[in-house]
Scaffold this active site. Structure first.
Site, mmCIF file in Angstrom:
data_model
loop_
_atom_site.group_PDB
_atom_site.id
_atom_site.type_symbol
_atom_site.label_atom_id
_atom_site.label_comp_id
_atom_site.label_asym_id
_atom_site.label_seq_id
_atom_site.Cartn_x
_atom_site.Cartn_y
_atom_site.Cartn_z
ATOM 1 N N VAL A 193 -5.291 -0.500 4.625
ATOM 2 C CA VAL A 193 -5.060 0.880 4.203
ATOM 3 C C VAL A 193 -4.981 0.954 2.678
ATOM 4 C CG1 VAL A 193 -3.297 2.695 4.133
ATOM 5 C CG2 VAL A 193 -3.994 1.722 6.320
ATOM 6 N N TYR A 199 -12.539 7.155 7.757
ATOM 7 C CA TYR A 199 -11.308 6.431 7.426
ATOM 8 C C TYR A 199 -10.852 5.595 8.626
ATOM 9 C CZ TYR A 199 -6.686 5.769 5.252
ATOM 10 O OH TYR A 199 -5.560 5.234 4.700
ATOM 11 N N THR A 222 -8.451 0.524 1.302
ATOM 12 C CA THR A 222 -9.245 1.729 1.557
ATOM 13 C C THR A 222 -8.839 2.856 0.609
ATOM 14 O OG1 THR A 222 -9.375 1.096 3.890
ATOM 15 C CG2 THR A 222 -9.952 3.370 3.339
ATOM 16 N N GLU A 223 -7.563 2.966 0.336
ATOM 17 C CA GLU A 223 -7.071 4.047 -0.517
ATOM 18 C C GLU A 223 -7.434 3.843 -1.982
ATOM 19 O OE1 GLU A 223 -5.718 6.810 0.223
ATOM 20 O OE2 GLU A 223 -5.049 6.635 2.299
ATOM 21 N N SER A 224 -7.303 2.591 -2.484
ATOM 22 C CA SER A 224 -7.393 2.399 -3.934
ATOM 23 C C SER A 224 -8.110 1.140 -4.384
ATOM 24 C CB SER A 224 -5.982 2.376 -4.524
ATOM 25 O OG SER A 224 -5.292 1.219 -4.063
#
Length: 1318
Positions: A33, A138, A36-38
């Site tokens: 996660v 996502y 994936t986010e940053s």
């Protein structure tokens, strides 16, 4: 990294693992996660607003407790805090969605508000087409790490399974000889054996399933009004209410009996159901939740009861289909018909209670009573209680009734415009509606306020708050939530209540003047006295609630913390000075000056270099270290005076006078003898003029001096231009205070004596500051060069302690009370006037006055006379002779440490051992020791002691003693003082005290830091311990935040504090200090603490009588009763019981070991007999009880009297009494004489008073020596020699080596130590 590969390490894997373990979430899910986010970038920022590695919005971050500033200190940019918050959020979402990690990830990405909630509903229906493309991608990106029953459906949605990697030409044409490898990718081109994914059976369409269940379509269901089903809900409320049940039962033939059966609790029913009846109940009652309607009844009414139960179930089932508005309206009706809604809960008392406002009394009462009614209803009608709905209905009903009364009030107001009628209910009602909406819709709570521009100046028990200006009494907390005035956890309400009636100390044992100051003041029946005392001291017994007092820093806390860090500074300075004195300038060649002169020279150079920084380049490296220590010390004191709020009280303001030379200040103290010599030479007026001229020289020749003097005088006189006359007058006025008074001399700062509190607020160190430089010379009328510095005293071992004693008090008082010393003094004097004529209250007010004297470094009594000084010298000798066992005896005090398992740091003084014990911990033992030193300093130290000249000068100036007697007595006192302080046994006593206290605090620090960094909790965070330490859970959370913010991981993997000064100056560090102080209190009794001082200041004679007994008296409340109170008030009964048992074991073991050691002080022939008596099981049991640190105080008090009366068991348990030969038994038939009784009691009394016994043994030694010289024969000489030996043994330390040495000396001189034959 463009593609995620879990095998490629990142810098944050340790943080992911720690956060995953702490919050119970999948490590792989959390890590991916974040990627994936940053892409693991801590400073990543989205165009839409989210920030940081975990891409939190402002609202989400605040909801998770992160600090949002949009600056570099934004917690979202802190990887550790952000990852932990994300793990916490993911764990909550996974739990909320029954372990569906894909749904949790979708909620994390899309939110649960207006945009996210429809997508989550679509996910639950399997309608992936209604989920945004971003949300679908996502989730697909997380398919390999997320567990979900919907994973297969998502993977097949939209076509075939996602494609594999492209196949390079050389691989595709390699043929069957190409070497295959096992990967996580799809099969390579060299094999065509591709298997599909087995799918679950086709699910029944949700719309069809919904129709079959509800008998209507989704569109019909969604188009319902919020008041749909109002009739069914209202009928259920009325029918199933207590009144409705009574009405329905009354319609039956035996109605009363049936209703009585429905309201009879099952546990009160004496009927035993037969197997047939039980089977009938099980099979015929439609829902088990309604079975209690039946089970309280009798078999005669069984059929009617079953019918009622089933009717109740059907009513509630129909009501469950109703909309929210219908349920709420029905709840109002239910509250209206319920008799409990009209109970006047607050009644007359509430009308006069100023902290409760009218609207919430009405609404909250109705809500609470309706909750009670809901419980009663379900016990009568059966079913599951809906307490939230009941509370809401009752609240609205109460509000409605309040609104009716407000309407009446409005009508009255029209007729009487001058009358005031306020409706304060609307604010709480709107917040309640917003919270209920957020709960039901899984959306954001719109009742929370934006706190970015709030200052949160209010504080109570560690909880900061901001007043809500639109609602009287309401406050806003840090997370934006609003609490009404009558909310039981509103910190402002709680603070106001505590100010009206401060908590009282738990009951303790009061012994007149020996009662501790903390117990005497906080145990007062007068609330005004307790209100002042709560900010100053702590009770040794704790408070009635089990807490130790104020949930914040008291003045005594701050004073003790500053005293400890000051002692560390003095020791650092002493070492640095010793090194500086080894410089070849002072250590080689002929003797240029004495050690005292050398030390003074270095101090002067260092002080002048602080005041004139350009002189620093002339210092040697060692002198520079001395200067740095002095400068850092005075700079720190200035910072504390400027910002005493660092101790946690937001009301504390600066007490530092405006200064134009910050960072270059050294206190100006003038040498009395140098000044007297100048006055003798030039006269007082001549010296005043010389001082002023020297200062004016600096004004004229140094622009920076002129600038700061002019600036000050402009402000003082309110003018734009400063005239020479103004400057000269200012210089002459300041000079007068030096030349014509002793106010700022070295003798006046040693110890101030004042009557009452008159002038206690005056601080000569702050008043003595001036803006001139004192180093420039002028020519005096006789041609001699003179500068003001020629009058100054530069001895820092005299100046620094005096400065600290005075300044620390002002800091402590402001830091704890938010008041100046003068304001506190005025408040106490008002209490004194109020208590006039009441002896008990007057004594308590005097204890408050003495507390302020202790804090501000003032003497509580007049200066000692020659007689009292002589008695103190004798006390020193008694201490020197009788303290050999006390250092080792400290080990019996640590039962509390052992019981809590806080023993890891006991090896902190042995580098190899301590490093081994902390090898697996995230922080090293060395770092803990340094952190402890910066925060706690040194507890017990005797480095700073009066010099001989100080004692002589005090006797001459403060008493009517002549020079010769003052010199004799002063020299005697100085000699005995040094003898006692330099004794190896005194050093052992102080050393073991410091070592054990440091170990206790370091152990706690290590536990808390390790737990914080690894996401765990410790034994110190239990509710009972925190309450006993007066630390709130919020303050504990602040301590953890302090640790996280200030600690960084080094290359060796160990954490260190990046800036220990900044760490210790953080307000949260004071909470950490208080927590560790509680641990230290449980480890060892510390009678030197401010709160444990006697409420009456006894003189030298009183101290002589109580020598070595004060510890026992203090143990009564601080150990014996406090252990008991902690056990039952703070739910620590097991800890209390184990500590008592452990302390008895330690005391008994120490007594047995000490008995063997003491035996070596006896002649060899007498040891066996002594040990047989000392090691008798009864004696060991007696010692284990009476010397137990937790349980022994009451019996030890009995032993004090028993020793005087001659009981052998009472004497043998005391370490200050030397082992004696067997006492010949007295003939029981022989009558007693008064001489015999008084003689025995006198001897016993001298043993119980070591100092008095020392004097008696000095006399006995002199008389026995005279007897040896004048003895008429050898036998008589031997008897006198034996007496001389016995009296001499009492004059030297009571350790076995010294005692054995005395025996050998006398044996060598002919004393026969063997028993004579009968």
């Amino acid at each position: 990294m463009d593609k995620y590969d879990k095998n490629v390490p990142s810098d944050y894997d340790g943080l992911f693992q720690k956060a995953a373990d702490a919050n119970g979430v999948s490590y792989d899910l959390l890590r991916k996660v974040a990627w994936t986010e940053s892409r693991f970038v801590p400073t990543a920022k989205s165009k839409t607003g989210p920030l940081g590695m975990m891409q939190f919005t402002k609202a989400t971050a605040k909801a998770l407790g992160l600090r949002v500033t949009d600056g570099p200190d934004d917690d979202r940019l802190n990887p550790e805090l952000a990852i932990n918050a994300a793990a916490k959020q993911l764990a909550g979402l996974v739990g909320k969605f029954d372990g569906d990690e894909l749904k949790a990830a979708l909620a994390y990405n899309q939110g649960e508000g207006r945009l996210g909630n429809p997508q989550l509903e679509a996910y639950s229906k399997g309608d992936f087409a209604s989920i945004s493309e971003e949300g679908r991608n996502y989730m697909r990106n997380l398919l390999d790490v997320a567990k979900s029953p919907m994973a297969g459906q998502l993977e097949t949605f939209g076509g075939i399974t996602p494609k594999g990697k492209g196949i390079p030409a050389e691989v595709g044409l390699a043929g069957i000889g190409h070497k295959q490898k096992v990967t996580q990718e799809l099969p390579e081109s060299t094999s065509f054996d591709v298997k599909g994914i087995e799918q679950e059976a086709t699910a029944k369409p949700f719309a069809k399933d919904f129709w079959e269940t509800h008998g209507e379509t989704l569109d019909e269901y969604n188009s319902r009004s919020t008041f749909f089903g109002f009739k069914n809900a209202a009928e259920a409320e009325l029918s199933n209410s207590v009144a409705g049940m009574a009405f329905r039962a009354g319609r039956l033939d035996n109605g009363f009996d049936v209703f009585k059966d429905t309201i009879t609790p099952t546990r009160w029913n004496s009927h035993i159901w037969t197997p047939e009846e039980l089977e009938k109940i099980r099979t015929e009652v439609k829902n088990p939740a309604y079975i209690n309607v039946v089970t309280g009844g009798s078999p005669e009414n069984l059929d009617d009861l079953i019918k009622l139960a089933n009717e109740n179930f059907e009513n509630d089932s129909r009501a469950a289909e109703a909309g929210l508005g219908a349920k709420l309206s029905a709840g109002i009706i239910g509250a209206g018909v319920d008799p409990l809604s009209y109970v006047p809960m607050v009644g007359v008392t509430g009308k006069g209670f100023k902290l409760i406002n009218k609207a919430l009394v009405v609404g909250a009462e109705s809500a609470a009573l309706n909750v009670a009614s809901e419980g009663l209803r379900t016990s009568v009608a059966g079913g599951d209680a809906d307490y939230a709905g009941a509370a809401l209905g009752g609240f609205v009903f109460g509000a409605g009734m309040s609104a009716i009364s407000d309407a009446v009030a409005a009508g009255l107001k029209r007729s009487k415009p001058e009358a005031e009628f306020d409706n304060e209910f609307i604010g709480p009602m709107m917040r309640l509606e917003a919270r209920e909406t957020a709960r039901n819709a899984n959306s954001a709570d719109l009742s929370r306020m934006n706190t970015e521009n709030m200052k949160f100046e209010g504080e109570h028990n560690g909880v900061p708050y901001e007043d809500l200006p639109t609602e009287r009494g309401a406050v806003v907390l840090h997370d934006g939530s609003v609490l009404s005035a009558s909310n039981p956890i509103n910190p402002k309400t709680l603070k106001e209540f505590s100010e009206v009636d401060p908590e009282k100390a738990a009951r303790g044992i009061k012994l007149a003047g020996f009662t501790e100051i903390g117990l005497k003041t906080l145990g007062s029946d007068d609330a005004d006295i307790r209100r002042v005392a709560i900010d100053l001291v702590r009770s040794p017994t704790g408070m009635q609630s089990g807490a130790s007092g104020k949930f914040g820093a008291t003045a005594s806390d701050i004073h003790e913390r500053l005293h400890g860090t000051d002692q560390r500074t003095y020791n650092d300075l002493y070492k640095a000075m010793s090194d500086a004195m080894k410089d070849p300038e002072f250590s080689t060649g002929g003797a240029k000056m004495s050690r005292e002169e050398t030390r003074y020279t270095i101090y002067r150079r260092a002080a002048l270099a602080i005041e004139r920084p350009e002189l620093q380049k002339a210092l040697t490296p060692s002198e520079r270290i001395v200067m740095d220590i002095i400068k850092r010390h005075f700079d720190t004191k200035r910072e504390l005076m400027e910002n005493p709020a660092i101790f946690g009280n937001t009301k504390a303001v600066s007490i530092f006078p405006e200064s134009r030379h910050k960072g270059t200040y050294v206190p100006h103290v003038y040498d009395r003898h140098a000044k007297a010599l100048m006055i003798q030479r030039y006269g007082a007026e001549g010296l005043q003029e010389g001082i002023a001229r020297s200062w004016m020289n600096s004004y004229v020749s140094r622009p920076e001096v002129k600038a700061r003097v002019d600036e000050m005088l402009k402000e003082l006189h309110g003018v734009k231009e400063v005239t020479p006359e103004m400057v000269e007058k200012y210089a002459m006025d300041k000079a007068y205070g030096i030349s014509h008074s002793d106010q700022f001399t070295n003798s006046s700062i040693i110890e101030e004596n004042i009557e009452g509190l008159v002038g206690i607020e005056n601080n000569s160190f702050l008043e003595a500051r001036n803006l001139f430089d004192s180093d420039l010379s002028i020519t005096m009328p006789d041609g001699q060069q003179f500068s003001v510095n020629d009058l100054r005293d530069f001895d820092m071992f005299r100046i620094m302690p005096a400065y600290d004693r005075r300044v620390n008090g002002d800091i402590a008082i402001m830091g704890s009370t938010g008041k100046t010393t003068k304001e506190l003094k005025d408040e106490i004097l008002a209490l004194k006037a109020k208590a006039e004529g009441d002896g008990k209250k007057t004594g308590e007010v005097h204890a408050l006055m003495d507390t302020v004297k202790i804090l501000t470094g003032r003497a509580r009594r007049n200066q000692d006379t020659v007689w009292e000084t002589s008695l103190r010298a004798i006390n020193d000798l008694g201490f020197f002779a009788k303290n050999a066992y006390m250092g080792a005896q400290n080990i019996t005090e640590i039962a509390g440490m052992i019981v809590t398992g806080n023993v890891r740091a006991l090896g902190h003084g042995i580098p190899i051992l301590r490093d081994t014990l902390y090898k697996s911990k995230p922080v090293s033992a060395k770092e803990l020791k340094e952190l402890h030193a910066s925060l706690f300093g040194k507890e017990v130290d005797q480095l700073i002691r009066p010099k001989r000249a100080d004692i002589v000068q005090r006797l001459r100036e403060a008493t009517d003693t002549g020079p010769a007697v003052a010199n004799i007595v002063g020299t005697l006192k100085y000699s005995t003082q040094e003898l006692a302080a330099r004794s190896p046994w005194t050093k052992l006593l102080n050393g073991t005290t410091n070592y054990l206290l440091d170990a206790a605090r370091q152990g706690m620090l290590g536990d808390v830091i390790s737990a914080t960094l690894t996401g765990k909790t410790t034994r110190w965070e239990k509710e009972g311990f925190l309450r006993g330490a007066s630390v709130t859970p919020e303050q504990m959370a602040g301590i953890k935040s302090l640790i996280k913010e200030h600690m960084v991981r080094g290359e060796d993997g160990k954490f260190t504090v990046k800036d220990k000064q900044a760490f210790s100056m953080d307000p949260r560090a004071m909470d950490l200090w208080r927590l560790a102080d509680k641990v230290a209190d449980e480890a060892m009794l510390r009678p030197h603490k401010v709160s444990l001082q006697d409420s009456h200041a006894f003189g030298a004679l009183g101290k002589m009588v109580m020598q070595f007994k004060s510890f026992t008296i203090k143990s009564l409340n601080s150990k014996f009763l406090r252990t008991f109170y902690d056990g039952y008030k703070n739910n620590r009964a097991i800890d209390a019981a184990l500590s008592i048992i452990t302390s008895m074991g330690l005391a008994g073991g120490f007594y047995a070991m000490a008995a063997h050691v003491k035996a070596y002080a006896l002649p060899k022939e007498k040891r066996k007999e002594y040990l047989e008596r000392a090691l008798d099981p009864t004696m060991i049991a007696h010692a284990a009880l009476s010397r137990s640190s937790q349980l022994g105080a009451p019996l030890a008090m009995v032993d004090l009297v028993g020793g005087v009366l001659g009981f052998e068991s009472s004497k043998m348990a005391r370490s200050t009494i030397l082992p004696k030969d067997t006492v010949k038994e007295r003939d029981p038939n022989k009558p007693y004489t008064s001489r015999e009784v008084m003689g025995a009691m006198g001897s016993n009394l001298l043993e119980q008073m070591p100092s008095a016994g020392f004097v008696a043994n000095v006399g006995a030694t002199l008389m026995n020596a005279a007897g040896v010289v004048n003895s008429p024969n050898k036998a008589t000489e031997q008897d006198f020699m034996t007496g001389l030996m016995n009296s001499t043994k009492e004059l030297v330390p009571n350790d076995p080596l010294t005692q054995q040495l005395v025996l050998k000396i006398y044996e060598a001189n002919g004393v026969n130590l063997r028993e004579r034959r009968k």
